[in-house]
Enzyme design. Structure first.
Site, PDB file in Angstrom:
ATOM      1  N   HIS A 152      40.882  46.683  34.420  1.00  0.00           N
ATOM      2  CA  HIS A 152      42.468  46.669  33.815  1.00  0.00           C
ATOM      3  C   HIS A 152      42.290  47.208  32.309  1.00  0.00           C
ATOM      4  O   HIS A 152      42.997  46.757  31.397  1.00  0.00           O
ATOM      5  CB  HIS A 152      42.655  45.120  33.807  1.00  0.00           C
ATOM      6  N   ASN A 199      48.883  40.496  39.968  1.00  0.00           N
ATOM      7  CA  ASN A 199      49.015  41.874  40.230  1.00  0.00           C
ATOM      8  C   ASN A 199      50.069  42.275  41.059  1.00  0.00           C
ATOM      9  O   ASN A 199      51.153  41.228  41.374  1.00  0.00           O
ATOM     10  CB  ASN A 199      47.711  42.261  41.282  1.00  0.00           C
ATOM     11  N   TYR A 224      36.917  34.903  32.999  1.00  0.00           N
ATOM     12  CA  TYR A 224      38.006  35.464  31.930  1.00  0.00           C
ATOM     13  C   TYR A 224      37.677  34.851  30.617  1.00  0.00           C
ATOM     14  O   TYR A 224      37.680  35.752  29.647  1.00  0.00           O
ATOM     15  CB  TYR A 224      39.519  35.059  32.082  1.00  0.00           C
TER      16      TYR A 224
HETATM   17 FE1  HDD Z   1      40.940  39.788  37.294  1.00  0.00          FE
HETATM   18  C1  HDD Z   1      41.309  41.214  34.122  1.00  0.00           C
HETATM   19  C2  HDD Z   1      44.245  40.390  37.819  1.00  0.00           C
HETATM   20  C3  HDD Z   1      40.187  38.919  40.520  1.00  0.00           C
HETATM   21  C4  HDD Z   1      37.641  39.054  36.428  1.00  0.00           C
HETATM   22  N1  HDD Z   1      42.355  40.581  36.377  1.00  0.00           N
HETATM   23  C5  HDD Z   1      42.431  41.185  34.886  1.00  0.00           C
HETATM   24  C6  HDD Z   1      43.864  41.485  34.508  1.00  0.00           C
HETATM   25  C7  HDD Z   1      44.563  41.194  35.637  1.00  0.00           C
HETATM   26  C8  HDD Z   1      43.650  40.631  36.695  1.00  0.00           C
HETATM   27  C9  HDD Z   1      46.082  41.525  35.636  1.00  0.00           C
HETATM   28  C10 HDD Z   1      44.118  42.036  33.134  1.00  0.00           C
HETATM   29  C11 HDD Z   1      44.465  41.201  32.167  1.00  0.00           C
HETATM   30  C12 HDD Z   1      44.997  41.788  30.997  1.00  0.00           C
HETATM   31  O1  HDD Z   1      46.201  42.395  31.034  1.00  0.00           O
HETATM   32  O2  HDD Z   1      44.219  41.433  29.939  1.00  0.00           O
HETATM   33  N2  HDD Z   1      42.075  39.732  38.858  1.00  0.00           N
HETATM   34  C13 HDD Z   1      43.432  39.906  38.768  1.00  0.00           C
HETATM   35  C14 HDD Z   1      44.170  39.364  40.114  1.00  0.00           C
HETATM   36  C15 HDD Z   1      42.842  38.920  40.919  1.00  0.00           C
HETATM   37  C16 HDD Z   1      41.295  39.229  39.908  1.00  0.00           C
HETATM   38  C17 HDD Z   1      45.329  39.161  40.700  1.00  0.00           C
HETATM   39  C18 HDD Z   1      42.746  38.407  42.323  1.00  0.00           C
HETATM   40  C19 HDD Z   1      43.659  37.427  42.844  1.00  0.00           C
HETATM   41  N3  HDD Z   1      39.328  39.085  38.159  1.00  0.00           N
HETATM   42  C20 HDD Z   1      39.234  38.669  39.672  1.00  0.00           C
HETATM   43  C21 HDD Z   1      38.090  38.279  39.894  1.00  0.00           C
HETATM   44  C22 HDD Z   1      37.165  38.256  38.816  1.00  0.00           C
HETATM   45  C23 HDD Z   1      37.926  38.736  37.813  1.00  0.00           C
HETATM   46  C24 HDD Z   1      37.559  37.742  41.301  1.00  0.00           C
HETATM   47  C25 HDD Z   1      35.921  37.879  38.574  1.00  0.00           C
HETATM   48  C26 HDD Z   1      35.464  36.978  39.310  1.00  0.00           C
HETATM   49  N4  HDD Z   1      39.867  40.213  35.570  1.00  0.00           N
HETATM   50  C27 HDD Z   1      38.361  39.904  35.499  1.00  0.00           C
HETATM   51  C28 HDD Z   1      37.684  39.927  34.008  1.00  0.00           C
HETATM   52  C29 HDD Z   1      38.986  40.642  33.489  1.00  0.00           C
HETATM   53  C30 HDD Z   1      39.910  40.783  34.356  1.00  0.00           C
HETATM   54  C31 HDD Z   1      36.338  40.683  34.136  1.00  0.00           C
HETATM   55  C32 HDD Z   1      38.623  41.842  32.476  1.00  0.00           C
HETATM   56  C33 HDD Z   1      39.273  41.769  31.357  1.00  0.00           C
HETATM   57  C34 HDD Z   1      39.823  40.421  31.072  1.00  0.00           C
HETATM   58  O3  HDD Z   1      39.484  39.569  32.259  1.00  0.00           O
HETATM   59  O4  HDD Z   1      40.297  39.997  30.448  1.00  0.00           O
HETATM   60  O5  HDD Z   1      37.716  38.737  33.461  1.00  0.00           O
END
Ligand code: HDD
Length: 698
Positions: free
Chosen positions: A75, A148, A362
């Site tokens: 993202h 999402n 997160y």
């Molecule tokens: Fe995630 C970012 C949505 C599964 C780990 N995720 C991130 C963002 C969104 C989502 C919208 C961007 C937020 C922003 O604008 O800063 N992610 C989802 C959805 C998921 C999902 C709807 C499943 C239902 N994500 C998911 C899993 C993991 C992560 C299973 C880890 C185990 N996601 C992350 C992260 C991020 C992230 C690595 C990257 C940057 C951040 O968090 O701030 O932690």
């Protein structure tokens, strides 16, 4: 400053963090020392070496060297805005969450939309999931709904997230492809991991190429819990429904937009908010009593499943409006830090293993991305309520704590004291949990095909065709034939017709017929049933004009469309003005070479305009043909009708004696730009796309 007096507590708080007015005094160093010269470094003689003592030079370069922070691992590319949320009525029956109680109370929000795969500099209109993350600055602390634009996810357990993300991201040896899923490693993973299939169906549909962030649904994805004042839990799934309906690009168009305007979705959000056309979503919930947890043929804890809306209706509970662009992209949109674990009293988790992993990930990722544990002090992340605790120090500590820093204490008067539930303290739902330690999924997570088939069977004919085309495109880019074959075998468990159509396009043998599920379709999943309100507001309409145009009619039409909220622009071969037959000038909004049909929702050929034979004329003709091919309304009036007729397929010949208006499948023509013509045009633009047109001429 106006924000200081804003009724919005987040904007008032934010105003205090604004940097001093750059016109309020002279240029200074970071230490506040006034600078008289910033264009030459301090040197020993006019042609001599730069001196180490030039603190202004060193500070300026050092600060520049450190401007970048790590981008989000997923993202990375996004756009965001502030706004507010207000409930329609009290939800006390289900949840004690304060922001869901009183329709008179507006809760400030910041929303960030994003793509997932590409880096920060990638294009907006790639085929991808879109993030839809909302931070509610509530009176009980921050609540983050990190969702999402698909209601399901690729994997069931967060422990697979690094594998999935490695597979979908650019390949490690050459960092290709940027912003695309059409490559070997993703499809290798998909073909071996059938739990991805349901979400892959969404990814291959036009949901993955939204026309606008303002025209996307949002989903919390997981089953969460509401908890009422008595401590009773209710399962809940969150849905955002856009007032403008759900609309998408077509793939051919999306690819061209990547080059014409890589910022297409970001610009659209920014421009409409600047124009005061504030995007709006309705928040809806699907509620399931705890007693009904096992009444479904899937597991509520499985994030690869939806609860069909026909089974549990979505109940609208409030609306969100985005009405303010940030002042600084980095400070606000880049530094915002979401976390699924940011919940407020009345909202709780379930044991969904994907959610549990997210609750860890997160916070962890922000520590590296934002350089330490104090990122909640960054203005966009700060709650609008006081923060009082014994957490201390760390990089970039912005607060000057006084008093003791441990609990219990007597020397600090026992402060901060603990709060009670009556005072608003968070208390986790007292859910009974028993179990042996085991690395194993419940068999209730085993069915990966029924809901993939549900999605497929719920699509209209054109939607199915687009899905097949997308599979053919994506798998056609996969070099490893075994991966193509295995994916087709997987699809054969979803639907034979789908698998066969895909196989045909990618040079793979048709799969053997498998027994496939035949679930009852869910009409709510189709674009056809998510059209939103009928309006032309914010739609981009191109009026093509050349010298000779009837300037009066063209400007009346432009003004009428603008009054209805559309962005109507006169495009001509050059900027400035075009000259009407009677010598009067018509102001040109944009020169044709700087734009393209893919950046507009509709095109109108204006009376008197006559695109010539040269490159200018070609550009105009290409514009109309492309708009037609992509299913957009195309229109002409007066003498321009003849040109439009020449460009259209034989099946759509137009005859327009003066005064009469014809409108067929989004093709509108009339003798003059009078009101019947305008009304037909408005109707066509409000309908967005016409999918059942005869093929255009070559
Ligand atoms: Fe995630 C970012 C949505 C599964 C780990 N995720 C991130 C963002 C969104 C989502 C919208 C961007 C937020 C922003 O604008 O800063 N992610 C989802 C959805 C998921 C999902 C709807 C499943 C239902 N994500 C998911 C899993 C993991 C992560 C299973 C880890 C185990 N996601 C992350 C992260 C991020 C992230 C690595 C990257 C940057 C951040 O968090 O701030 O932690």
């Amino acid at each position: 400053m106006a924000e200081n007096k804003s009724p919005d507590p987040k904007q008032r708080q934010r105003a205090e963090a604004l940097a001093p007015d750059p016109c309020g005094g002279p240029l200074t160093t970071d230490q506040g020392v006034i600078v008289e010269h910033t264009d030459d470094s301090l040197r020993a003689g006019e042609r001599g070496p730069t001196l180490l003592e030039d603190f202004h030079f060193r500070e300026k370069i050092t600060r520049f060297d450190h401007e970048r922070i790590p981008e989000r691992v997923v993202h990375a590319r996004g756009a965001g805005a502030y706004g507010y949320f207000e409930p329609y009525a009290s939800c006390a029956e289900f949840t004690r969450a304060a922001f869901l109680q009183d329709p008179a109370v507006r809760t400030p929000v910041f929303v960030r939309f994003s793509t997932v795969q590409g880096p920060r500099g990638s294009a907006d209109t790639v085929r991808d999931v879109r993030g839809f993350a909302t931070k509610f600055y509530t009176s009980e602390g921050n609540y983050d709904l990190v969702g999402n634009n698909f209601p399901v996810f690729f994997i069931q357990d967060g422990i697979k997230f690094p594998d999935f993300v490695h597979a979908v991201k650019m390949e490690p040896h050459n960092e290709i492809p940027t912003g695309a899923s059409a490559h070997d490693t993703l499809w290798d993973f998909v073909s071996l991991q059938p739990e991805t299939l349901h979400t892959i169906m969404w990814l291959m549909s036009d949901r993955a190429i939204p026309r606008s962030y303002r025209m996307m649904q949002g989903f919390g994805v997981h089953t969460f819990r509401f908890v009422d004042a008595a401590g009773k839990g209710t399962f809940v799934k969150f849905h955002w429904k856009p007032k403008l309906g759900v609309h998408s690009l077509v793939w051919d168009e999306a690819q061209e937009v990547m080059g014409r305007d890589p910022d297409f979705n970001r610009r659209d959000l920014w421009d409409t908010i600047e124009a005061g056309q504030y995007p709006e979503w309705e928040l809806g919930v699907q509620l399931v009593p705890e007693a009904d947890e096992h009444k479904f043929d899937f597991d509520l804890l499985d994030a690869t499943k939806i609860i069909p809306e026909e089974q549990v209706p979505v109940r609208p509970i409030g609306r969100m409006v985005l009405d303010r662009n940030p002042d600084n992209f980095f400070a606000e949109t880049e530094q915002i830090a979401f976390c699924t674990a940011n919940v407020v009293p009345g909202i709780d988790f379930t044991n969904d293993p994907l959610l549990q992993a997210r609750n860890f990930s997160y916070l962890d990722t922000q520590l590296i991305r934002l350089g330490g544990p104090n990122f909640a002090h960054i203005p966009v992340n700060r709650p609008v309520v006081d923060v009082r605790n014994n957490q201390r120090d760390g990089y970039h500590q912005e607060e000057i704590h006084r008093g003791t820093n441990y609990s219990p204490n007597s020397l600090g008067g026992g402060c901060p004291a603990l709060g009670s539930v009556d005072e608003g303290a968070y208390r986790h739902l007292a859910e009974r949990v028993d179990g042996v330690k085991i690395r194993k999924r419940s068999p209730s997570f085993d069915d990966h095909y029924t809901q993939a088939a549900l999605f497929w069977h719920s699509m209209a004919g054109w939607e199915k065709q687009h899905i097949v085309d997308a599979f053919r495109f994506e798998l056609g880019k996969v070099g490893a034939m075994p991966v193509r074959e295995r994916t087709v075998e997987q699809l054969a468990h979803v639907d034979h017709e789908l698998a066969t159509a895909v196989a045909e396009g990618i040079g793979v043998a048709a799969p053997a017929r498998q027994e496939t599920p035949s679930p009852r379709p869910s009409p709510a999943l189709s674009f056809e049933n998510n059209q939103g309100e009928s309006t032309i507001a914010t739609r981009q309409i191109a009026l093509l004009a050349t010298d000779g145009v009837d300037a009066h009619q063209a400007s009346v039409l432009r003004d009428t469309l603008r009054e209805r909220g559309a962005v109507a622009e006169v495009l001509a071969p050059h900027d400035g003005t075009v000259r009407a037959a009677d010598g009067s000038p018509l102001t040109v909004d944009r020169a044709l070479p700087t734009v393209a049909a893919v950046l507009y929702d509709a095109v109108v050929l204006t009376d008197g305009s006559e695109p010539g034979e040269g490159s200018d004329g070609d550009a105009a003709r290409r514009f109309v043909r492309n708009a037609y091919r992509h299913g957009k309304p195309v229109a002409a009036y007066g003498s321009a009708t003849a040109l439009l007729t020449r460009l259209l397929p034989d099946g759509l010949r137009l005859s327009t004696p003066d005064g009469e208006v014809t409108a067929d499948r989004g093709v509108v023509s009339g003798g003059t730009a009078d009101s019947p013509f305008t009304e037909e045009l408005v109707k066509a633009v409000a309908a967005h796309r016409f999918r059942d047109r005869p093929a255009p001429r070559a």
